[in-house]
Design an enzyme around this catalytic site. Structure first.
Site, PDB file in Angstrom:
ATOM      1  N   ARG A 243       1.089   2.713  -8.047  1.00  0.00           N
ATOM      2  CA  ARG A 243      -0.301   2.237  -8.022  1.00  0.00           C
ATOM      3  C   ARG A 243      -1.200   3.138  -8.876  1.00  0.00           C
ATOM      4  O   ARG A 243      -2.169   2.669  -9.470  1.00  0.00           O
ATOM      5  CB  ARG A 243      -0.797   2.133  -6.578  1.00  0.00           C
ATOM      6  CG  ARG A 243      -0.167   0.928  -5.858  1.00  0.00           C
ATOM      7  CD  ARG A 243      -0.506   0.903  -4.403  1.00  0.00           C
ATOM      8  NE  ARG A 243      -1.890   0.645  -4.100  1.00  0.00           N
ATOM      9  CZ  ARG A 243      -2.425  -0.556  -3.889  1.00  0.00           C
ATOM     10  NH1 ARG A 243      -1.673  -1.624  -3.984  1.00  0.00           N
ATOM     11  NH2 ARG A 243      -3.695  -0.697  -3.593  1.00  0.00           N
ATOM     12  N   CYS A 344     -10.885  -3.256   4.123  1.00  0.00           N
ATOM     13  CA  CYS A 344     -11.086  -4.691   3.920  1.00  0.00           C
ATOM     14  C   CYS A 344     -10.473  -5.428   5.110  1.00  0.00           C
ATOM     15  O   CYS A 344      -9.772  -6.424   4.955  1.00  0.00           O
ATOM     16  CB  CYS A 344     -10.546  -5.173   2.582  1.00  0.00           C
ATOM     17  SG  CYS A 344      -8.879  -4.667   2.242  1.00  0.00           S
TER      18      CYS A 344
HETATM   19  C1  SAM Z   1      -7.334  -0.245  -0.055  1.00  0.00           C
HETATM   20  S1  SAM Z   1      -6.343   0.524  -1.214  1.00  0.00           S
HETATM   21  C2  SAM Z   1      -7.527   1.297  -2.258  1.00  0.00           C
HETATM   22  C3  SAM Z   1      -8.191   0.324  -3.202  1.00  0.00           C
HETATM   23  C4  SAM Z   1      -9.031   1.026  -4.255  1.00  0.00           C
HETATM   24  N1  SAM Z   1     -10.019   1.880  -3.690  1.00  0.00           N
HETATM   25  C5  SAM Z   1      -9.696   0.034  -5.170  1.00  0.00           C
HETATM   26  O1  SAM Z   1     -10.888  -0.192  -5.070  1.00  0.00           O
HETATM   27  O2  SAM Z   1      -8.997  -0.523  -6.022  1.00  0.00           O
HETATM   28  C6  SAM Z   1      -5.714   1.879  -0.338  1.00  0.00           C
HETATM   29  C7  SAM Z   1      -4.904   2.844  -1.175  1.00  0.00           C
HETATM   30  O3  SAM Z   1      -4.619   3.982  -0.379  1.00  0.00           O
HETATM   31  C8  SAM Z   1      -3.433   4.551  -0.875  1.00  0.00           C
HETATM   32  N2  SAM Z   1      -2.936   5.501   0.129  1.00  0.00           N
HETATM   33  C9  SAM Z   1      -2.200   5.244   1.237  1.00  0.00           C
HETATM   34  N3  SAM Z   1      -1.946   6.391   1.882  1.00  0.00           N
HETATM   35  C10 SAM Z   1      -2.545   7.389   1.186  1.00  0.00           C
HETATM   36  C11 SAM Z   1      -2.633   8.796   1.343  1.00  0.00           C
HETATM   37  N4  SAM Z   1      -2.046   9.414   2.368  1.00  0.00           N
HETATM   38  N5  SAM Z   1      -3.304   9.495   0.419  1.00  0.00           N
HETATM   39  C12 SAM Z   1      -3.902   8.878  -0.628  1.00  0.00           C
HETATM   40  N6  SAM Z   1      -3.836   7.556  -0.834  1.00  0.00           N
HETATM   41  C13 SAM Z   1      -3.181   6.815   0.074  1.00  0.00           C
HETATM   42  C14 SAM Z   1      -2.551   3.349  -1.123  1.00  0.00           C
HETATM   43  O4  SAM Z   1      -1.539   3.656  -2.054  1.00  0.00           O
HETATM   44  C15 SAM Z   1      -3.568   2.326  -1.648  1.00  0.00           C
HETATM   45  O5  SAM Z   1      -3.545   2.298  -3.047  1.00  0.00           O
END
Ligand code: SAM
Length: 417
Positions: A243, A344
């Site tokens: 990602r 979301c």
């Molecule tokens: C809702 S999405 C974020 C969307 C982004 N803010 C956008 O506007 O495009 C949540 C993200 O949190 C990341 N994530 C999950 N666990 C995490 C962690 N422990 N530390 C950092 N990122 C994390 C996931 O890989 C995912 O890409």
């Protein structure tokens, strides 16, 4: 028993009762998991939501439910770094409107008329920064009535000079065509849920701020932060390498190379939960847009669905992960810094409960945070979104057939110590 003549002799045939004997090599063991009809993840999600959100929202749930199952609306976040004038003209011909600009103009018009002692002039399009300055001066001169207007202005995201976000009006379900490249090779706009802009506006970035986007991929909100042209430096982090790759690609397609230099932008791939171990009390603003049940996606897409049976534990652990990420965000903020938490999802467990728990856990560690009132967002953007008025802390955009954005929850915390 039956008798049959075989070559002049009588033999007795055994009646066929019970199953036919099968040779060992043809026997097989039933594999239940593979042979049972699999319940689609989307159906499991709907069952879960019916149970939980039915209770949470009562009579409102059927309307939210049908909206979630219907086509979502998007906004076009204009890329200020691309040649966007022609694109804006085209969007306006299609009757799309910059909802941030329109909402601020509408909400401030009466205040300004009172403050200036006259009806306000039609503001100039796309010049909110100039207009903002003019309005401030106007109000300083206007004496008594200025106080209210000043308060309204300070509380409004009119402070964001350059962000432009086009949507079709309530009830209009027109779609945007895909963005095109300009002559510099940059895309003219980014399509996203308009409600996803609200956490970014709530962050209230000021010129010269150091900003951290803790869970940044694929990058819609990081891009919106950059469109404000206010961050001194932006750090965009995500735990997922793939990602983070998408985040790189998006920023390359929208932001010129010089603004992606290490002095302005840093992309990292770390576990956000341990961020403060390296960079505690560092940032003016922190956005914590956590992983959640992504309600709309879970209802419509089988791929990468958090309601997959194999992901039950991961789903159940979400509130704990969200809490850890929010606390890490609070600790990464300077002692006077501001943090916006967003999801979301409609789930109270992932929204208000996480915020409330984070406040008490932070206090146990000697860090006091204050939950800010964002209710003016509800008034300001009521013509674009359908807000829920029952949140104990933070604001929630509900999907609605006439304004099918969200769900989007956002809550702002200010570090006091
Ligand atoms: C809702 S999405 C974020 C969307 C982004 N803010 C956008 O506007 O495009 C949540 C993200 O949190 C990341 N994530 C999950 N666990 C995490 C962690 N422990 N530390 C950092 N990122 C994390 C996931 O890989 C995912 O890409």
């Amino acid at each position: 028993m039956m008798a049959a003549a075989v070559a002049g002799q009588f033999v007795f045939l055994r009646p066929r009762v019970g199953p036919l004997r099968t040779f060992r090599r043809f026997r097989y063991k039933k594999k239940w998991a593979a042979t049972l009809p699999r319940i689609p993840c989307t159906r499991l999600a709907l069952q879960n939501f019916d149970m939980n959100y039915g209770l949470q929202f009562g009579d409102r749930w059927p309307s939210i439910r049908i909206s979630l199952l219907s086509e979502q609306k998007y906004c076009a976040l204009i890329n200020n770094f691309a040649q966007s004038e022609k694109v804006i003209e085209k969007l306006e011909l299609l009757t799309a409107r910059d909802f941030i600009y329109e909402s601020c103009r509408r909400s401030l018009a009466p205040e300004l008329a009172i403050a200036a002692g006259s009806s306000p002039e039609e503001p100039r399009r796309g010049c909110l920064d100039v207009q903002d300055e003019e309005l401030r001066q106007q109000m300083t001169l206007a004496g008594d009535g200025a106080a209210n207007a000043q308060a309204a202005l300070l509380q409004s995201p009119l402070d964001y000079p350059s962000i432009k976000c086009y949507t079709f009006g309530k009830g209009d379900i027109s779609r945007f065509s895909p963005a095109r490249l300009d002559s510099l090779g940059l895309l003219s706009y980014y399509l996203m849920d308009a409600a996803s802009i609200l956490p970014v506006l709530a962050l209230n970035v000021q010129p010269g701020d150091d900003v951290l986007d803790l869970c940044a991929a694929p990058g819609g909100k990081s891009l919106a932060l950059l469109q404000m042209e206010r961050c001194r430096h932006l750090t965009a982090n995500d735990i997922s390498a793939s990602r983070t790759g998408r985040l790189h690609t998006i920023l390359q397609s929208y932001v010129p190379r010089e603004l992606r230099a290490p002095g302005s932008l840093r992309i990292t791939c770390c576990d956000g939960r341990s961020w403060a171990e390296e960079e505690g009390s560092t940032y003016d603003k922190v956005l914590v847009d956590v992983p959640c049940t992504t309600d709309r996606h879970s209802l419509l897409e089988e791929d990468n669905n958090i309601f997959h049976k194999m992901r039950t534990k991961e789903r159940q652990r979400l509130p704990m992960l969200q809490l850890e990420l929010l606390i890490a965000g609070v600790l990464a903020a300077k002692p006077t810094g501001e943090v916006v938490y967003s999801t979301c999802s409609l789930s109270q467990l992932q929204n208000e409960y996480v915020v409330e728990r984070a406040v008490s856990v932070a206090a146990e560690h000697g860090v006091n945070v204050h939950v800010e009132d964002l209710s003016f967002f509800r008034g300001l953007f009521q013509d674009t979104f359908c807000f829920f008025d029952g949140c104990r802390v933070g604001e929630l955009v509900l999907p609605h057939l006439t304004a099918n954005f969200g769900p989007a929850y956002f809550c702002k915390l200010r570090r006091v110590t």
